[in-house]
Design an enzyme around this catalytic site. Structure first.
Site, short mmCIF file in Angstrom:
data_model
loop_
_atom_site.label_atom_id
_atom_site.label_comp_id
_atom_site.label_asym_id
_atom_site.label_seq_id
_atom_site.Cartn_x
_atom_site.Cartn_y
_atom_site.Cartn_z
N CYS A 12 0.88 -1.17 0.00
CA CYS A 12 0.00 0.00 0.00
C CYS A 12 0.92 1.22 0.00
CB CYS A 12 -0.86 0.00 1.25
SG CYS A 12 0.14 0.01 2.74
N CYS A 105 2.58 6.08 8.83
CA CYS A 105 1.62 6.37 7.76
C CYS A 105 0.69 7.50 8.22
CB CYS A 105 0.81 5.12 7.45
SG CYS A 105 -0.44 5.42 6.20
N HIS A 133 -0.75 -6.06 18.40
CA HIS A 133 -0.27 -5.63 17.09
C HIS A 133 0.47 -4.30 17.28
CE1 HIS A 133 -0.24 -3.94 13.05
NE2 HIS A 133 -0.40 -5.18 12.60
N GLU A 135 0.82 -1.62 15.61
CA GLU A 135 0.07 -0.37 15.37
C GLU A 135 -0.86 -0.08 16.56
OE1 GLU A 135 -2.34 0.06 11.67
OE2 GLU A 135 -3.78 0.98 13.05
N THR A 173 -5.98 0.08 11.47
CA THR A 173 -6.21 0.40 10.05
C THR A 173 -6.43 -0.83 9.18
OG1 THR A 173 -3.83 0.42 9.70
CG2 THR A 173 -4.89 2.56 10.04
N CYS A 201 -8.25 1.71 6.95
CA CYS A 201 -7.82 2.55 5.83
C CYS A 201 -8.38 2.02 4.53
CB CYS A 201 -6.30 2.70 5.86
SG CYS A 201 -5.46 1.90 4.55
N SER A 229 2.01 -11.18 9.38
CA SER A 229 1.28 -10.00 8.88
C SER A 229 -0.22 -10.20 9.12
CB SER A 229 1.55 -9.85 7.37
OG SER A 229 0.49 -9.18 6.74
N ASN A 231 -2.73 -8.23 8.33
CA ASN A 231 -3.63 -7.92 7.21
C ASN A 231 -3.65 -9.08 6.20
OD1 ASN A 231 -2.34 -6.86 4.44
ND2 ASN A 231 -0.95 -6.30 6.08
N SER A 272 2.37 -5.97 2.80
CA SER A 272 3.83 -6.00 2.94
C SER A 272 4.48 -6.98 1.95
CB SER A 272 4.19 -6.36 4.38
OG SER A 272 3.36 -7.39 4.85
FE1 SF4 Z 1 -1.14 3.30 5.72
FE2 SF4 Z 1 -1.59 0.97 6.95
FE3 SF4 Z 1 -3.31 1.92 5.11
FE4 SF4 Z 1 -0.95 1.04 4.37
S1 SF4 Z 1 -2.56 -0.19 5.29
S2 SF4 Z 1 -1.93 2.94 3.66
S3 SF4 Z 1 0.34 1.66 6.07
S4 SF4 Z 1 -2.81 2.80 7.10
#
Ligand code: SF4
Length: 292
Positions: A12, A105, A133, A135, A173, A201, A229, A231, A272
């Site tokens: 991202c 970010c 995590h 974050e 996020t 996000c 990871s 996500n 990632s």
């Molecule tokens: Fe930013 Fe996390 Fe969204 Fe990537 S996934 S754009 S690092 S907030």
């Protein structure tokens, strides 16, 4: 064979920016350390290690490096990754005298700001996300009173906050959008004075939607991402619901020998996962050849 690669598979913008910042810094004179691995991807971290980039995990290590730098005169830079860190950590590093490259970010910084402002004004903070995590740990550190982390329906049901006080709910996020809505609904049933900001996000939301769409029309789905990871793990969870035959791999080496030629194959990847790893998997699925 039909091969569909999700449009937004891979880095991202926040991760891209963080990784590029480290590669750019490598060419300079300073010794470089990242505060935690720059991304959840072993291949990238190993490549950076070969280029002399170290990884530190604690403020004790920051102090040790600061002492070394003061003694030898050698310049040292600490890179804060896109996940961000708590207010204590960033101010400790800034005061240490070492150089800092902060690649937090902007979407994460916005959450820090929301949490700081609301907690200053007396709200309790609830973060919907995975406890532990990085974050989430960083975000907790911007609250002026201990923040709660809720990741399951059970935790939402049993959250022991003061229900008469205002509450601000934000999200990690990269959290799963459907699950976020489910947990928010439980909290809203229990507390009256509750403000909710969906801070998942857009990159994550779109990646998840696209993964679901591609998985639903595939016989085999391949999710590429680091083992740690979150996500990527969530993408796997989403794809598995739509397509039973889903692999979760780190690199092409993890795929078994298999003839994909008569199948509809879908590929997606976590935030990632570098482009070249996605391309290697694509090539293997198309040609049956692994190129390392
Ligand atoms: Fe930013 Fe996390 Fe969204 Fe990537 S996934 S754009 S690092 S907030």
């Amino acid at each position: 064979m039909e091969l569909t690669v999700a449009r937004n598979a891979g880095f991202c913008f926040g991760v891209e920016k963080a990784v590029s910042a480290v590669y750019e810094a490598v060419g300079q004179k300073n010794r470089i350390y990242t505060y935690g691995p720059i991304i959840h991807n072993e291949t990238v971290v190993e490549d950076l290690t070969r280029r002399g980039v170290g990884v530190i995990h604690s403020l004790e290590e920051v102090d040790r490096l600061a002492a070394e730098s003061a003694e030898s005169g050698e310049k040292i830079t600490i890179v804060i990754r896109s996940h961000g860190v708590s207010e204590d950590v960033i101010s400790h590093i800034q005061k240490s005298g070492l150089s800092v490259i902060d690649t937090t970010c902007p979407f994460v910084s916005r959450i820090h700001q929301l949490v700081e402002d609301a907690s200053k004004k007396g709200s309790q903070i609830v973060i919907i996300g995975n406890a532990g995590h990085p974050e989430v740990v960083g975000t907790m550190g911007w609250s002026h009173e201990p923040a709660a982390v809720i990741g399951t329906a059970e935790e939402a049901e049993h959250w022991d906050g003061d229900l008469s006080r205002p509450v601000l709910v934000v999200a990690q996020t990269t959290f799963n959008t459907d699950k976020f809505q489910e947990l928010v609904a439980i909290l809203q049933r229990r507390a009256y004075n509750i403000a909710v900001v969906n801070t998942i996000c857009n990159a994550t939301r779109m990646r998840q939607q696209e993964a679901r769409r591609v998985a639903a029309q595939s016989d085999v789905m391949i999710v590429i991402g680091g083992k740690s990871s979150s996500n990527s793990a969530k993408l796997y969870e989403i794809c598995r619901k739509e397509c039973r035959d889903t692999y979760f791999i780190q690199t092409v080496k993890d795929l078994p020998e298999r003839d994909f030629s008569t199948l509809r194959v879908g590929i997606t990847a976590g935030a990632s996962t570098p482009k070249n790893i996605i391309e290697e998997v694509q090539n293997y699925v198309r040609t049956g050849r692994r190129e390392f």
